[in-house]
Design a protein around this motif. Structure first.
Motif, PDB file in Angstrom:
ATOM      1  N   PRO A 254      -4.687  -7.723  12.565  1.00 14.20           N
ATOM      2  CA  PRO A 254      -4.245  -9.007  13.127  1.00 14.20           C
ATOM      3  C   PRO A 254      -4.543 -10.154  12.165  1.00 14.20           C
ATOM      4  N   GLY A 255      -3.610 -11.069  12.051  1.00 16.39           N
ATOM      5  CA  GLY A 255      -3.815 -12.226  11.191  1.00 16.39           C
ATOM      6  C   GLY A 255      -3.324 -12.058   9.778  1.00 16.39           C
ATOM      7  N   GLY A 256      -2.870 -10.878   9.415  1.00 17.91           N
ATOM      8  CA  GLY A 256      -2.320 -10.674   8.080  1.00 17.91           C
ATOM      9  C   GLY A 256      -3.392 -10.491   7.017  1.00 17.91           C
TER      10      GLY A 256
ATOM     11  N   VAL B 242      -6.552  -2.133   1.995  1.00 17.34           N
ATOM     12  CA  VAL B 242      -6.342  -3.363   2.764  1.00 17.34           C
ATOM     13  C   VAL B 242      -5.566  -3.116   4.060  1.00 17.34           C
ATOM     14  N   GLY B 243      -5.218  -1.872   4.341  1.00  9.43           N
ATOM     15  CA  GLY B 243      -4.519  -1.567   5.580  1.00  9.43           C
ATOM     16  C   GLY B 243      -3.120  -2.137   5.642  1.00  9.43           C
ATOM     17  N   ALA B 244      -2.310  -1.839   4.609  1.00  9.04           N
ATOM     18  CA  ALA B 244      -0.937  -2.346   4.565  1.00  9.04           C
ATOM     19  C   ALA B 244       0.036  -1.285   5.067  1.00  9.04           C
TER      20      ALA B 244
ATOM     21  N   ARG C 289      -0.409 -14.648  -2.062  1.00 16.14           N
ATOM     22  CA  ARG C 289      -0.711 -14.203  -0.693  1.00 16.14           C
ATOM     23  C   ARG C 289       0.032 -15.118   0.272  1.00 16.14           C
ATOM     24  N   LEU C 290       0.865 -14.499   1.135  1.00 20.27           N
ATOM     25  CA  LEU C 290       1.736 -15.274   2.015  1.00 20.27           C
ATOM     26  C   LEU C 290       1.670 -14.735   3.433  1.00 20.27           C
ATOM     27  N   ALA C 291       1.737 -15.644   4.405  1.00 22.58           N
ATOM     28  CA  ALA C 291       1.835 -15.228   5.804  1.00 22.58           C
ATOM     29  C   ALA C 291       3.242 -14.749   6.119  1.00 22.58           C
ATOM     30  N   ASN C 292       4.214 -15.258   5.361  1.00 22.21           N
ATOM     31  CA  ASN C 292       5.607 -14.841   5.550  1.00 22.21           C
ATOM     32  C   ASN C 292       6.293 -14.880   4.191  1.00 22.21           C
TER      33      ASN C 292
ATOM     34  N   ASP D 211       4.053 -10.554   6.309  1.00 16.07           N
ATOM     35  CA  ASP D 211       3.005 -11.040   5.402  1.00 16.07           C
ATOM     36  C   ASP D 211       3.003 -10.221   4.119  1.00 16.07           C
ATOM     37  N   PHE D 212       2.489 -10.841   3.045  1.00 15.76           N
ATOM     38  CA  PHE D 212       2.670 -10.272   1.699  1.00 15.76           C
ATOM     39  C   PHE D 212       1.454 -10.600   0.836  1.00 15.76           C
ATOM     40  N   LEU D 213       1.078  -9.618  -0.010  1.00 14.08           N
ATOM     41  CA  LEU D 213       0.022  -9.830  -0.998  1.00 14.08           C
ATOM     42  C   LEU D 213       0.452  -9.191  -2.304  1.00 14.08           C
ATOM     43  N   GLY D 214       0.578  -9.988  -3.340  1.00 12.91           N
ATOM     44  CA  GLY D 214       0.954  -9.488  -4.655  1.00 12.91           C
ATOM     45  C   GLY D 214      -0.177  -9.705  -5.645  1.00 12.91           C
ATOM     46  N   MET D 215      -0.513  -8.664  -6.415  1.00 14.75           N
ATOM     47  CA  MET D 215      -1.636  -8.750  -7.359  1.00 14.75           C
ATOM     48  C   MET D 215      -1.226  -8.180  -8.712  1.00 14.75           C
TER      49      MET D 215
END
Length: 374
Positions: free
Chosen positions: A140-142, A41-43, A94-97, A116-120
């Motif tokens: 760009p855009g998270g 995901v390019g984190a 999934r959060l923008a902040n 930005d954050f993504l938890g799975m």
């Protein structure tokens, strides 16, 4: 997203899934899940937490921070903030902040600043067995809904790989315990009884020394014989525990080395015939052939009173054929043979789909024949 992008994404997902599934070590599986998720995901940052039984993390791995940065951050997170909250929630986040989450608390001074954050969750049925945390998208855009779906797919395969790795490591632990029990039985059956007899005979020789030197000398001869037999049994057990380099040497060379070693330390003549073509076998089948050969040779050495033992490895009708024969005392396969490791050899053969036949009769020697499909 055009067709080329879709194909590229599917290829990346396939590569990540295959990379995760390729490992049997729990630690390797965890590391591969982590690096694959971050790349997929390019984190900028990624972390993987494994829950313990107390509601915290038993393990916590991070990717995207240096060793120095990791050391400066301090102790592992336990139960605080969004990471702790996710251990009880099977839904992705999934959060923008990340600061907008109601459970956000704080992070240590040296901790990277996350946006930005993504938890799975990684779940096995209803049980959460891990949590993936990704932060600061490089795009760009998270993180997007598509990123979330990619992580959901990876997490499903990661759960299978993680459970399999844990089962594999558990089975290895059980095998080690079983091997220790076997060695303990061998030491008791083959060595301790001889040492007990040796001690009694030495006591008898000591008592006879003054009044009957001739009988004392005979008893001392028995002491020497028993000591030699105990020493030979110990050598056999030690030799049997030396690991075979089946990967490096291959089955043929590993068997040849084992036979040559046993021939040097035991009185019977032990010979090996191989070196020709044999079908390629899986690792578990190679190990089964080696261990069954080892068990058959040791049975002949310990119980048969053989003067010669022959080991043959060859190809037979597309299969691998192992034969171990001896000219020893033999036994009745119906009434005898218990304690000779026959059950262990049959179990090993059955586990890998091989066929084992043991032919013996009192006074007629013994032949062990193993046929392993390619």
């Amino acid at each position: 997203m055009d067709d080329v992008e879709v194909r590229d994404e599917l290829r990346d997902v396939s590569a990540a899934v295959l990379a995760v599934a390729a490992h049997l070590s729990v630690r390797d599986v965890l590391t591969t899940i982590l690096t694959s998720a971050r790349k997929l995901v390019g984190a900028r940052y990624a972390a993987l937490g494994i829950p313990d039984e107390d509601g915290g993390f038993a393990e916590f791995l991070a990717d995207g921070v240096s060793d120095e940065e990791w050391a400066a951050i301090g102790p592992l997170p336990r139960q605080h903030g969004i990471l702790g909250a996710m251990l009880c929630d099977p839904n992705p986040v999934r959060l923008a902040n990340i600061r907008e989450h109601p459970h956000f608390g704080w992070w240590p001074r040296a901790h990277p600043k996350l946006t930005d954050f993504l938890g799975m969750p990684i779940a096995d049925g209803d049980e959460i067995i891990g949590e993936l945390f990704l932060a600061n998208s490089c795009n760009p855009g998270g993180f997007t809904a598509a990123d979330e779906e990619l992580m959901r797919l990876l997490a499903a395969h990661a759960a299978i790989a993680l459970v399999n790795a844990r089962l594999y490591e558990h089975s290895r632990e059980l095998s080690i315990v079983e091997e220790r029990d076997r060695i303990a039985r061998e030491l008791h059956d083959a060595v301790s009884q001889k040492l007990f007899s040796l001690r009694l005979t030495a006591d008898a020789a000591s008592a006879l020394l003054a009044r009957d030197p001739a009988r004392a000398a005979a008893e001392l001869a028995t002491v020497r014989r028993l000591a030699a037999e105990a020493s030979a049994e110990l050598r056999a057990i030690v030799v049997g525990q030396r690991p075979a380099d089946l990967d490096g040497d291959g089955l043929d060379i590993a068997l040849r080395k084992q036979v040559e070693l046993l021939d040097r330390v035991h009185e019977p003549v032990i010979r090996y015939a191989g070196g020709g073509y044999v079908p390629e076998l899986t690792e578990d089948r190679k190990d089964a052939v080696y261990r069954i050969a080892q068990e058959a040779i040791h049975n002949a050495l310990r119980h048969a009173g053989a003067s010669r033992i022959d080991v043959v490895l060859t190809e037979h009708e597309g299969a691998t054929l192992l034969r171990v024969t001896d000219d020893g005392a033999g036994f009745d396969p119906v009434d005898g043979g218990r304690g000779l490791g026959l059950a262990s050899m049959r179990d090993r053969a059955s586990d890998v789909g091989a066929t084992l036949a043991v032919v013996s009769e009192p006074g007629g020697g013994t032949s062990v024949r193993l046929v392993v499909p390619a």
